[in-house]
Design an enzyme around this catalytic site. Structure first.
Site, mmCIF file in Angstrom:
data_model
loop_
_atom_site.group_PDB
_atom_site.id
_atom_site.type_symbol
_atom_site.label_atom_id
_atom_site.label_comp_id
_atom_site.label_asym_id
_atom_site.label_seq_id
_atom_site.Cartn_x
_atom_site.Cartn_y
_atom_site.Cartn_z
ATOM 1 N N GLU A 327 38.238 17.722 34.968
ATOM 2 C CA GLU A 327 38.264 16.788 33.843
ATOM 3 C C GLU A 327 38.362 17.526 32.515
ATOM 4 O O GLU A 327 37.674 18.527 32.297
ATOM 5 C CB GLU A 327 37.054 15.862 33.857
ATOM 6 C CG GLU A 327 35.707 16.513 33.722
ATOM 7 C CD GLU A 327 34.545 15.513 33.870
ATOM 8 O OE1 GLU A 327 33.902 15.204 32.853
ATOM 9 O OE2 GLU A 327 34.282 15.067 35.016
ATOM 10 N N CYS A 328 39.248 17.060 31.681
ATOM 11 C CA CYS A 328 39.442 17.546 30.318
ATOM 12 C C CYS A 328 39.702 19.059 30.318
ATOM 13 O O CYS A 328 40.740 19.513 30.793
ATOM 14 C CB CYS A 328 38.248 17.151 29.458
ATOM 15 S SG CYS A 328 38.604 17.117 27.682
#
Length: 449
Positions: A327-328
């Protein structure tokens, strides 16, 4: 058990909320009181300071992302074991939908307004009056705001503080002033504050802020009004969908954006968590699934580019069909190339086709939801970087909307979710407690639907 509570808010960002919330937590924890702290809204950085100040893990409270029941349960648990509950607001008191004011009203949390009064005198009274009595969006009168008082920040002198106190209404609750002092400021960079663990003098900074409260009414808990913690039933039992599963989790300065509550959910699902540090040169631990959280890979791109053995281990992990959730920042490090803030290109791990580029301004911010396996998992998006990929997204998150249909703050459309074999990646930061069954699916080998 009875606890005092306060929600530290302000007219805007940059007024000193984090400093004051941490100063309160540190002062009373240092005196032997049991303190629990929370951050209003999704945030990974401010909670590191609140955790250092309070000596306990810090969760986020958001009426939409968590849901009202989850917020109530966390507040009740904190009240049952603490003498003081400190909630740090987000942005300005009425910013966002839901806002810090909405949280205060829903749970009766007394608001302590922190106002940067360094360049004002009489206007200080007008701002405090507005914060306390503003009727709400559209002029619709809401329930009275629970109120603890006001603290003036960055004040120039004792005479200046006296001038500010004089312009308040008698019941506005003057809680004193903090001086203009660079030593009380917490360092910042893009995305927000620097993490507390990154600074060797972090605790000394908090001690200085706590000491600055010595001459204010907040030096004791007597100044804070009584608070009735919410009644909340215990959360429903979580099925052991990850029983026997070993999840390796990257955790260091490049992969620091981890909600403690998300780790709790994985443990409740039955998973065994194994942490490792790519920056320290750690190998991938034996595992059934892998999580690369967000953080600051752009600040450590050169070092991460050198992690070729780890890159090969992760590639082998994916080739075996074992799940990888990124994520991210975790997604950025999987890209072919990362361009940092100085315009330098770094060849990264090349497991997700595309280029990640750190921008000079905010690319997206707001609450989102992901429909996964029949469940809605809520969370948020907040990034300066862009990811350009030839891959077609497997899915998109949905920006949150208010009941009236207005956007709740997410920039642009939904965030893409990419899937390549057992690798899944997105800018989206999920709050696992909003849908534990969906969270489990991120770490199980079957194809998502």
């Amino acid at each position: 058990m009875s606890a005092k509570a306060v929600l530290v808010a302000a007219p805007a960002s940059g007024q000193g909320k984090t400093t004051v919330a941490c100063a309160l937590a540190r002062r009373h924890a240092r005196a032997g009181r049991r303190v629990r702290a929370f951050k209003c809204g999704p945030d990974f950085l401010d909670p590191t300071w609140l955790a250092l100040a309070s000596g306990a893990p810090v969760d986020s409270l958001d009426l939409w992302i968590n849901g009202e029941a989850d917020c109530a349960q966390r507040l009740k648990r904190a009240a049952d074991e603490a003498d003081l509950v400190v909630v740090e607001g987000v942005m300005g008191l009425y910013d966002g939908q839901p806002s810090a004011a909405d949280l205060a009203r829903r749970f009766g949390l007394p608001v302590l307004a922190v106002v940067d009064a360094g360049a004002m005198a009489g206007t200080f009274g007008a701002i405090v009056h507005g914060l306390r009595h503003w009727p709400g969006p559209g002029g619709v009168t809401a329930a009275p705001l629970p109120w603890a008082g006001v603290l003036a920040n960055r004040v120039g002198s004792p005479r200046h503080a006296a001038m500010l106190a004089e312009v308040l209404a008698p019941d506005d609750g003057w809680c004193g002033a903090l001086p203009r002092d660079a030593a009380l400021a917490l360092p910042e960079r893009h995305l927000g504050l620097a993490g507390a663990a990154e600074l060797p003098d972090a605790l000394a900074r908090l001690d200085a802020a706590a000491d600055a409260l010595a001459d204010t009414p907040l030096a004791t808990l007597d100044r804070l009004p009584a608070w009735a913690a919410p009644d909340a039933p215990p959360p429903p039992a979580v099925p052991a969908l990850l029983a026997g599963q070993r999840i390796a989790i990257a955790r260091d300065a490049a992969f620091a954006f981890l909600y403690p509550a998300n780790l709790d959910v994985l443990r409740a699902l039955g998973a065994e968590l194994r942490f490792f540090s790519p920056l320290a040169g750690d190998a991938l631990p034996p595992c059934d699934a892998l999580w690369l959280p967000g953080g600051y890979p752009e600040l450590h791109a050169a070092r991460l580019a050198q992690c070729t053995e780890l890159r090969e281990q992760i590639a082998a992990h994916v080739a075996l069909g074992r799940p990888l959730w990124a994520e991210c920042g975790g997604m950025m490090v999987l890209a072919d190339t990362l361009m940092d803030g100085q315009g330098e290109r770094h060849r990264l791990w090349g497991l997700l086709p595309g280029t990640a580029t750190l921008g000079r301004s905010l690319a997206a911010l707001g609450p989102h939801a992901l429909q996964l396996c029949g469940h809605q998992m809520r969370g948020h998006s907040f990034h300066w970087s862009r990811f350009e990929s030839p891959m077609a997204p497997w899915a998109h998150t949905q920006p949150a909307h208010t009941p009236s249909g207005r956007d709740a703050g997410a920039a642009g459309g939904g965030e893409p979710v990419y899937q390549q074999g057992s690798l899944r990646a997105s800018w989206f930061h999920p709050w696992f407690a909003s849908a534990p069954e969906a969270a489990a699916r991120l770490f199980l080998p079957e194809v998502l639907a």
